[in-house]
Design a protein around this motif. Structure first.
Motif, short mmCIF file in Angstrom:
data_model
loop_
_atom_site.label_atom_id
_atom_site.label_comp_id
_atom_site.label_asym_id
_atom_site.label_seq_id
_atom_site.Cartn_x
_atom_site.Cartn_y
_atom_site.Cartn_z
N ALA A 36 76.71 199.38 25.24
CA ALA A 36 76.53 200.81 25.53
C ALA A 36 76.73 201.11 27.01
O ALA A 36 77.37 202.11 27.38
N GLN A 37 76.21 200.24 27.86
CA GLN A 37 76.34 200.46 29.31
C GLN A 37 77.79 200.37 29.76
O GLN A 37 78.21 201.09 30.68
N LYS A 38 78.58 199.51 29.12
CA LYS A 38 80.01 199.43 29.43
C LYS A 38 80.71 200.74 29.12
O LYS A 38 81.55 201.22 29.87
N PHE A 39 80.36 201.33 27.96
CA PHE A 39 80.95 202.61 27.60
C PHE A 39 80.58 203.68 28.63
O PHE A 39 81.42 204.45 29.08
N GLU A 41 79.68 203.29 31.78
CA GLU A 41 80.33 203.01 33.06
C GLU A 41 81.79 203.47 33.07
O GLU A 41 82.33 203.84 34.11
N ALA A 42 82.42 203.46 31.89
CA ALA A 42 83.81 203.89 31.78
C ALA A 42 83.95 205.41 31.74
O ALA A 42 85.06 205.94 31.76
N GLY A 43 82.82 206.12 31.68
CA GLY A 43 82.88 207.58 31.68
C GLY A 43 82.72 208.22 30.32
O GLY A 43 82.82 209.45 30.19
N ILE A 44 82.47 207.40 29.30
CA ILE A 44 82.26 207.94 27.95
C ILE A 44 80.87 208.57 27.88
O ILE A 44 79.92 208.05 28.46
N LYS A 45 80.77 209.69 27.16
CA LYS A 45 79.53 210.48 27.16
C LYS A 45 78.71 210.33 25.87
O LYS A 45 77.51 210.58 25.87
N ARG A 46 79.37 209.99 24.78
CA ARG A 46 78.69 209.99 23.48
C ARG A 46 78.74 208.62 22.84
O ARG A 46 79.66 207.84 23.09
N ILE A 69 68.66 201.61 24.30
CA ILE A 69 69.92 202.26 24.67
C ILE A 69 69.65 203.64 25.27
O ILE A 69 70.18 204.01 26.33
N ALA A 70 68.79 204.41 24.60
CA ALA A 70 68.50 205.77 25.07
C ALA A 70 67.76 205.77 26.41
O ALA A 70 67.97 206.66 27.24
N SER A 71 66.92 204.77 26.61
CA SER A 71 66.11 204.71 27.84
C SER A 71 66.89 204.21 29.03
O SER A 71 66.54 204.50 30.19
N ASN A 72 67.94 203.44 28.78
CA ASN A 72 68.67 202.78 29.87
C ASN A 72 70.09 203.29 30.07
O ASN A 72 70.86 202.70 30.84
N ARG A 228 92.51 196.51 20.13
CA ARG A 228 93.67 197.35 19.83
C ARG A 228 93.77 198.56 20.78
O ARG A 228 94.86 199.04 21.06
N ILE A 229 92.61 199.05 21.19
CA ILE A 229 92.54 200.15 22.14
C ILE A 229 91.60 199.72 23.26
O ILE A 229 90.49 199.25 23.00
N SER A 230 92.07 199.85 24.50
CA SER A 230 91.26 199.37 25.63
C SER A 230 90.20 200.40 26.01
O SER A 230 90.28 201.58 25.64
N LEU A 231 89.23 199.95 26.77
CA LEU A 231 88.19 200.84 27.26
C LEU A 231 88.79 201.92 28.16
O LEU A 231 88.39 203.09 28.09
N ASP A 232 89.78 201.54 28.96
CA ASP A 232 90.44 202.54 29.84
C ASP A 232 91.13 203.61 29.01
O ASP A 232 91.12 204.78 29.36
N GLU A 233 91.75 203.20 27.91
CA GLU A 233 92.44 204.17 27.05
C GLU A 233 91.44 205.12 26.39
O GLU A 233 91.68 206.32 26.30
N LEU A 234 90.31 204.57 25.93
CA LEU A 234 89.27 205.42 25.36
C LEU A 234 88.78 206.42 26.40
O LEU A 234 88.62 207.61 26.13
N ALA A 235 88.54 205.91 27.61
CA ALA A 235 88.00 206.76 28.68
C ALA A 235 88.98 207.85 29.09
O ALA A 235 88.57 208.92 29.56
#
Length: 237
Positions: A36-39, A41-46, A69-72, A228-235
């Protein structure tokens, strides 16, 4: 369009199932919080968090993981799996869920879910519609409900539901592309619905097509975990 990564939890660990089959389980990470923290850090909100143990047990099992997850993180977490009573929904919100997804319970006890819409507001409840050949599936997709997806939606849209996660079980975890026709049909009937696509996303092009189709959001699971899809692509969305 919102990109909403999925974290599915069994025994406190991050896993994926294929077509909802608990026997076809792949474990991706031991600590969902790190994922969750990786997501974040990449700028994902949900984030879409599913308590698969809870879905099977008909009660929330992995509440401590949701709370961690919600607390951190500052992620907007929607939580599903085992939310089938007033006690369970209170537990989920107390643990930090921003929204809860009402799946099987929305088929089995419509009156209860309608009471949640009144109590918590239509912005807090997501209708979880798991579909196989237009039939709504329940109990972790293990059982058919005998109910057509459009009849199911009609009841809840008329009651004010705003958010719907629609998962095509036949597509889930197979990386063969989403159910574009099904989503088109739903949005033609209910153009104001905040529809969230789930299941089948295999590549970046799928996300572009879903955005063009008018999705509010898309849940991404296996395509990310399998590389198949990178974190940068998701972000980038």
């Amino acid at each position: 369009m919102h990109i909403i990564p999925a974290i599915d939890i069994i025994d406190g660990k991050c896993v994926r199932l294929t077509q909802g089959d608990y026997a076809q389980k792949t474990e991706y990470a031991s600590d969902p919080l790190v994922v969750a923290q990786k997501f974040e850090e990449a700028g994902i909100k949900r984030l879409h968090v599913v308590d698969l143990d809870g879905a099977k047990a008909s009660k929330i099992v992995n509440e401590p993981t949701l709370n961690r997850i919600a607390s951190n993180t500052n992620l907007h977490v929607d939580f599903g799996g085992g939310v089938k009573s007033d006690e369970a929904i209170d537990m989920a919100f107390s643990a930090g869920a921003a929204q809860i997804t009402a799946g099987s319970i929305a088929v089995k006890d419509k009156a209860l879910v309608l009471s949640w819409l009144k109590k918590y507001g239509t912005d807090k409840i997501i209708l979880g519609a798991d579909v196989h050949h237009n039939e709504v599936r329940i109990n972790g997709w293990q059982e058919g409900s005998g109910m057509n997806i459009f009849d199911f939606l009609e009841d809840y849209v008329s009651a004010g539901i705003e958010y719907v996660i629609c998962t095509d079980v036949s597509k889930d975890g197979l990386l063969q592309g989403p159910s574009f026709d099904l989503y088109d049909d739903i949005l033609k009937r209910y153009p104001k619905l905040k529809l969230i696509a789930s299941g089948g996303v295999a590549e970046l092009d799928d996300l572009k097509k879903l955005e063009q189709a008018g999705m509010f959001g898309t849940i991404v699971g296996k395509a990310y975990y399998e590389g198949r899809i990178s974190l940068d692509e998701l972000a980038s969305f």
